[in-house]
Design an enzyme around this catalytic site. Structure first.
Site, PDB file in Angstrom:
ATOM      1  N   SER A 131       7.844  -1.618  -3.299  1.00 25.57           N
ATOM      2  CA  SER A 131       6.978  -2.424  -2.378  1.00 25.57           C
ATOM      3  C   SER A 131       5.889  -3.021  -3.224  1.00 25.57           C
ATOM      4  CB  SER A 131       6.532  -1.595  -1.250  1.00 25.57           C
ATOM      5  OG  SER A 131       5.298  -0.746  -1.691  1.00 25.57           O
ATOM      6  N   LYS A 168      -0.465   1.383  -2.176  1.00 24.02           N
ATOM      7  CA  LYS A 168      -0.438   0.014  -1.770  1.00 24.02           C
ATOM      8  C   LYS A 168      -1.736  -0.568  -1.889  1.00 24.02           C
ATOM      9  CE  LYS A 168       3.394  -0.049   1.137  1.00 24.02           C
ATOM     10  NZ  LYS A 168       4.051   1.045   0.562  1.00 24.02           N
TER      11      LYS A 168
END
Length: 209
Positions: A131, A168
Site C-alpha cells: 500500500s 501509512k
C-alpha cells in the site's frame, strides 16, 4: 592479543557476510545450524573468545547486536558509525491488522548514510504489503520508526487505528486526521473511534536479496 583459531575466523567471516548481505547479525542458533554445532552454547564459547580478542563487540548476551571489528585495517577509524536497532515484528503496509511487538533481533544502521541519530525510542518494523508503493516502500523493507515524535501531515507513520496497526501516510485535513495509502488500490483510513501514532518513520532499510 591472542590469535583467533581457524574455527573462530570462520565464524567471524560468517557473521560479516550475513551483515553485509542482509544488514542483520545472525543469532547464536543460526550460527550453530550453519556450522552444525549440537548446541548454541558451543557458539557462545567462540563468540566470547572473539570478544576477548577484540574482534567482536557489542552488549554481552545479545548476539544480534554484535559488530565485527577489524583492528588491523587502516580504514577502521574512518568506517561509518554503525549501530544496532531492535526489530519489533512486522507491520502491514496494506490493510490494518492486529499485531504485537515482539523483538526479532536487530538491524544494523549506518547512521551517516541514513542521516539519523537513533535513540532508545528507535525501533524497526518489517514491512508487509504494497500500500506504500508510491513512497517506494515495498514488502521486505525495514521501516525505522522513532517513537514519541510529533507526526506532521505527510509523514509516514506506524499507527494504531481502531485497535489495528498499519503503516501509512498521516494526513491532517481541516483539523481532522486520517491515514492515506500510497497506492490507489487501497482506501483512505478514517478512524471511527481512535487513531494513535506509535511512531514516525525516519529511515528505510532495504534488505539485499
Amino acid at each position: 592479543m591472542n590469535e583467533p583459531t581457524e574455527r573462530q575466523l570462520q565464524i567471524l567471516s560468517f557473521i560479516r557476510r550475513k551483515q553485509d548481505a542482509e544488514a542483520l547479525t545472525p543469532s547464536m542458533r543460526e550460527i550453530a545450524v550453519h556450522f552444525r554445532f549440537r548446541s548454541p552454547n558451543a557458539v557462545l564459547a567462540h563468540v566470547q573468545a572473539l570478544r576477548r580478542k577484540g574482534l567482536l563487540k557489542g552488549p554481552p548476551g545479545l548476539a544480534r547486536a554484535l559488530q565485527v571489528v577489524d583492528p588491523q585495517s587502516p580504514k577502521s577509524r574512518s568506517r561509518p558509525r554503525v549501530v544496532s536497532v531492535p526489530i519489533y515484528g512486522s507491520i502491514p503496509a496494506g490493510l490494518p491488522n492486529e499485531a504485537a511487538q515482539e523483538e526479532e533481533g536487530c538491524v544494523l544502521i549506518d547512521v551517516e548514510t541514513l542521516g539519523i541519530k537513533p535513540t532508545a525510542r528507535t525501533f524497526g518494523l518489517k514491512v508487509q504489503g504494497d500500500s506504500m508503493l508510491g513512497k517506494n516502500i515495498v514488502a521486505g523493507d525495514i521501516a525505522i520508526i522513532e517513537h514519541g515524535v510529533q507526526a506532521r501531515s505527510g509523514d509516514t507513520v506506524a499507527a494504531l487505528i481502531d485497535g489495528q496497526v498499519t503503516l501509512k501516510t498521516f494526513i491532517m485535513q481541516r483539523g481532522k486526521p486520517y491515514l492515506r495509502a500510497e497506492n490507489p488500490r487501497y482506501p483512505d483510513l478514517i478512524p471511527q473511534e481512535e487513531l494513535q501514532i506509535q511512531g514516525v518513520m525516519v529511515a528505510l532499510v532495504r534488505r539485499r536479496k
